[in-house]
Write a protein that holds these residues in place. Structure first.
Motif, PDB file in Angstrom:
ATOM      1  N   HIS A  96     -10.880   6.476   7.698  1.00 37.43           N
ATOM      2  CA  HIS A  96     -10.336   7.438   6.899  1.00 37.43           C
ATOM      3  C   HIS A  96      -8.878   7.694   7.765  1.00 37.43           C
ATOM      4  CE1 HIS A  96      -9.669  11.541   5.825  1.00 37.43           C
ATOM      5  NE2 HIS A  96      -9.830  11.788   7.203  1.00 37.43           N
ATOM      6  N   VAL A  97      -9.094   7.717   9.028  1.00 33.04           N
ATOM      7  CA  VAL A  97      -7.663   8.064  10.049  1.00 33.04           C
ATOM      8  C   VAL A  97      -6.908   7.340   9.903  1.00 33.04           C
ATOM      9  CG1 VAL A  97      -6.886   8.489  12.124  1.00 33.04           C
ATOM     10  CG2 VAL A  97      -9.249   9.670  11.377  1.00 33.04           C
ATOM     11  N   VAL A  98      -7.307   5.847   9.787  1.00 34.71           N
ATOM     12  CA  VAL A  98      -6.253   4.611   9.666  1.00 34.71           C
ATOM     13  C   VAL A  98      -5.674   4.828   8.328  1.00 34.71           C
ATOM     14  CG1 VAL A  98      -6.048   2.356   9.388  1.00 34.71           C
ATOM     15  CG2 VAL A  98      -7.384   3.197  11.352  1.00 34.71           C
ATOM     16  N   LEU A  99      -6.447   4.820   7.293  1.00 35.36           N
ATOM     17  CA  LEU A  99      -5.950   5.067   5.935  1.00 35.36           C
ATOM     18  C   LEU A  99      -4.914   6.405   5.526  1.00 35.36           C
ATOM     19  CD1 LEU A  99      -9.301   3.844   4.197  1.00 35.36           C
ATOM     20  CD2 LEU A  99      -6.597   2.448   4.437  1.00 35.36           C
ATOM     21  N   GLY A 100      -5.339   7.190   6.416  1.00 37.09           N
ATOM     22  CA  GLY A 100      -4.468   8.583   6.244  1.00 37.09           C
ATOM     23  C   GLY A 100      -2.897   8.236   6.808  1.00 37.09           C
ATOM     24  N   GLU A 101      -3.106   7.683   8.013  1.00 39.98           N
ATOM     25  CA  GLU A 101      -1.673   7.234   8.571  1.00 39.98           C
ATOM     26  C   GLU A 101      -1.078   6.301   7.600  1.00 39.98           C
ATOM     27  OE1 GLU A 101      -1.302   9.999  10.830  1.00 39.98           O
ATOM     28  OE2 GLU A 101      -3.307   9.093  11.477  1.00 39.98           O
ATOM     29  N   ALA A 102      -1.623   5.313   7.137  1.00 39.61           N
ATOM     30  CA  ALA A 102      -1.060   4.410   6.095  1.00 39.61           C
ATOM     31  C   ALA A 102      -0.510   4.751   5.086  1.00 39.61           C
ATOM     32  CB  ALA A 102      -2.027   3.159   5.650  1.00 39.61           C
ATOM     33  N   LEU A 103      -0.596   6.061   4.641  1.00 38.56           N
ATOM     34  CA  LEU A 103      -0.194   6.718   3.540  1.00 38.56           C
ATOM     35  C   LEU A 103       1.336   7.488   4.132  1.00 38.56           C
ATOM     36  CD1 LEU A 103      -2.704   9.115   1.752  1.00 38.56           C
ATOM     37  CD2 LEU A 103      -1.324   7.278   0.730  1.00 38.56           C
ATOM     38  N   VAL A 104       1.507   7.725   5.252  1.00 33.02           N
ATOM     39  CA  VAL A 104       2.609   8.220   5.627  1.00 33.02           C
ATOM     40  C   VAL A 104       3.893   7.367   5.301  1.00 33.02           C
ATOM     41  CG1 VAL A 104       3.851   9.155   7.766  1.00 33.02           C
ATOM     42  CG2 VAL A 104       1.539   9.566   7.488  1.00 33.02           C
ATOM     43  N   PRO A 105       4.235   6.304   5.670  1.00 33.53           N
ATOM     44  CA  PRO A 105       5.406   5.332   5.133  1.00 33.53           C
ATOM     45  C   PRO A 105       5.460   5.650   3.734  1.00 33.53           C
ATOM     46  CG  PRO A 105       4.212   4.340   7.077  1.00 33.53           C
ATOM     47  CD  PRO A 105       3.226   5.358   6.460  1.00 33.53           C
ATOM     48  N   PRO A 106       4.669   5.151   3.056  1.00 31.55           N
ATOM     49  CA  PRO A 106       5.237   5.351   1.394  1.00 31.55           C
ATOM     50  C   PRO A 106       5.201   6.580   1.087  1.00 31.55           C
ATOM     51  CG  PRO A 106       2.826   4.756   1.595  1.00 31.55           C
ATOM     52  CD  PRO A 106       3.440   4.842   3.021  1.00 31.55           C
ATOM     53  N   LEU A 107       4.750   7.799   1.535  1.00 31.09           N
ATOM     54  CA  LEU A 107       5.089   9.096   1.121  1.00 31.09           C
ATOM     55  C   LEU A 107       6.668   9.438   1.620  1.00 31.09           C
ATOM     56  CD1 LEU A 107       1.551  10.949   1.793  1.00 31.09           C
ATOM     57  CD2 LEU A 107       2.634  10.552  -0.403  1.00 31.09           C
ATOM     58  N   LEU A 108       6.921   9.112   2.608  1.00 30.27           N
ATOM     59  CA  LEU A 108       8.012   9.447   3.269  1.00 30.27           C
ATOM     60  C   LEU A 108       9.281   8.822   2.624  1.00 30.27           C
ATOM     61  CD1 LEU A 108       7.232  10.277   7.104  1.00 30.27           C
ATOM     62  CD2 LEU A 108       7.482  11.833   5.271  1.00 30.27           C
ATOM     63  N   ALA A 109       8.974   7.480   2.198  1.00 27.51           N
ATOM     64  CA  ALA A 109       9.879   6.634   1.273  1.00 27.51           C
ATOM     65  C   ALA A 109      10.047   7.134  -0.225  1.00 27.51           C
ATOM     66  CB  ALA A 109       9.438   5.135   1.367  1.00 27.51           C
ATOM     67  N   GLY A 110       9.435   8.302  -0.699  1.00 27.18           N
ATOM     68  CA  GLY A 110       9.541   8.757  -1.765  1.00 27.18           C
ATOM     69  C   GLY A 110       8.574   8.274  -2.824  1.00 27.18           C
ATOM     70  N   GLU A 111       7.545   7.493  -2.194  1.00 24.48           N
ATOM     71  CA  GLU A 111       6.644   6.827  -3.498  1.00 24.48           C
ATOM     72  C   GLU A 111       5.895   8.237  -4.067  1.00 24.48           C
ATOM     73  OE1 GLU A 111       4.257   3.504  -2.783  1.00 24.48           O
ATOM     74  OE2 GLU A 111       5.641   2.695  -1.435  1.00 24.48           O
ATOM     75  N   THR A 112       5.457   7.884  -5.238  1.00 22.96           N
ATOM     76  CA  THR A 112       4.917   9.158  -5.959  1.00 22.96           C
ATOM     77  C   THR A 112       3.337   8.598  -6.614  1.00 22.96           C
ATOM     78  OG1 THR A 112       6.065   8.796  -8.209  1.00 22.96           O
ATOM     79  CG2 THR A 112       6.952  10.364  -6.460  1.00 22.96           C
ATOM     80  N   GLY A 113       2.629   9.556  -7.061  1.00 21.48           N
ATOM     81  CA  GLY A 113       1.363   9.223  -7.514  1.00 21.48           C
ATOM     82  C   GLY A 113       0.305   8.539  -6.801  1.00 21.48           C
ATOM     83  N   LEU A 114       0.512   8.702  -5.282  1.00 26.31           N
ATOM     84  CA  LEU A 114      -0.555   7.999  -4.420  1.00 26.31           C
ATOM     85  C   LEU A 114      -1.875   9.089  -4.600  1.00 26.31           C
ATOM     86  CD1 LEU A 114       1.772   6.905  -1.543  1.00 26.31           C
ATOM     87  CD2 LEU A 114       0.873   5.590  -3.246  1.00 26.31           C
ATOM     88  N   GLY A 115      -2.893   8.539  -4.619  1.00 27.10           N
ATOM     89  CA  GLY A 115      -4.096   9.538  -4.302  1.00 27.10           C
ATOM     90  C   GLY A 115      -4.635   9.076  -3.000  1.00 27.10           C
ATOM     91  N   GLU A 116      -5.643  10.022  -2.670  1.00 22.28           N
ATOM     92  CA  GLU A 116      -6.456   9.948  -1.633  1.00 22.28           C
ATOM     93  C   GLU A 116      -6.915   8.593  -1.657  1.00 22.28           C
ATOM     94  OE1 GLU A 116      -6.983  11.849   0.808  1.00 22.28           O
ATOM     95  OE2 GLU A 116      -5.937  13.652   0.041  1.00 22.28           O
ATOM     96  N   PRO A 117      -6.638   7.801  -0.458  1.00 19.66           N
ATOM     97  CA  PRO A 117      -7.710   6.494  -0.387  1.00 19.66           C
ATOM     98  C   PRO A 117      -8.892   6.292  -0.450  1.00 19.66           C
ATOM     99  CG  PRO A 117      -6.304   6.987   1.576  1.00 19.66           C
ATOM    100  CD  PRO A 117      -6.089   8.025   0.778  1.00 19.66           C
ATOM    101  N   ASP A 118      -9.532   5.426  -0.795  1.00 16.52           N
ATOM    102  CA  ASP A 118     -11.086   5.167  -0.785  1.00 16.52           C
ATOM    103  C   ASP A 118     -11.263   5.162   0.644  1.00 16.52           C
ATOM    104  OD1 ASP A 118     -11.395   5.940  -3.516  1.00 16.52           O
ATOM    105  OD2 ASP A 118     -11.357   3.998  -4.214  1.00 16.52           O
TER     106      ASP A 118
END
Length: 189
Positions: A44-66
């Motif tokens: 959970h923590v690793v996947l939460g951190e993995a969301l940071v770069p794409p979010l900050l790069a402006g990617e949209t529509g990302l959901g909570e990772p399984d």
């Protein structure tokens, strides 16, 4: 109010310190997060951190990772370290922490995203330490920063509809910032 890069860096280190103590015998132990064992909590923590770069790069529509424990790979500490460093690099590349990102909970400023991540690393660091039988006290200053971040939202944290935290637990009257934060987020110390 969000937190800053220094607090995020330190919170990542706190989680990493706890993760370094995990041995092969620990991965299937239950955690204070009733639905997760140690492997799922770390994923959970690793996947939460993995969301940071794409979010900050402006990617949209990302959901909570399984929560996929397979994401940890054969060397979970190395996987966590690489993910954490990539997240830090993405934050460092920003011109401003006021940039708005399309987080799965809705649009938030980058400093709010950091507030989420600092809290996740601190509280799940405590969860991890507790699961493997280690005593761990949250750093007072980081816990205070998280309390300042979360207290305005306290009424919605433990609601059954939020899905993010257990019901708040009243800390002892003389509790320090770490125990107050853990209680706010549903942990019994």
């Amino acid at each position: 109010m969000g937190v800053d890069l220094d607090e995020y860096t330190r919170a990542l280190a706190v989680f990493g310190e706890q993760l370094r103590e995990v041995t092969g015998a620990h991965w299937e132990l239950p955690t204070p997060c009733s639905d997760w064992d140690v492997r799922q909590l770390v994923a959970h923590v690793v996947l939460g951190e993995a969301l940071v770069p794409p979010l900050l790069a402006g990617e949209t529509g990302l959901g909570e990772p399984d929560i996929d424990p397979g994401a940890l790979g054969p060397e979970p500490l190395a996987g966590w370290r690489g993910t954490a460093l990539a997240a830090l690099d993405a934050v460092r590349a920003l011109d401003s922490l006021d940039v708005v990102v399309d987080h799965p909970v809705g649009p938030v400023a980058a400093h709010v995203l950091l507030g989420f991540r600092v809290t996740d690393n601190l509280v799940h660091g405590w969860d991890l330490a507790t699961a493997i039988g280690r005593r761990f006290d949250l750093p007072d200053d980081l816990a205070e920063a998280c309390l300042e971040f979360w207290l305005p939202l306290a009424g919605s944290l433990g609601s059954s509809s939020s899905g993010y935290f257990a019901e708040m637990v009243e800390p002892a009257a003389d509790a320090g910032p770490g125990e107050r934060l853990l209680g706010l987020l549903g942990r019994q110390v």
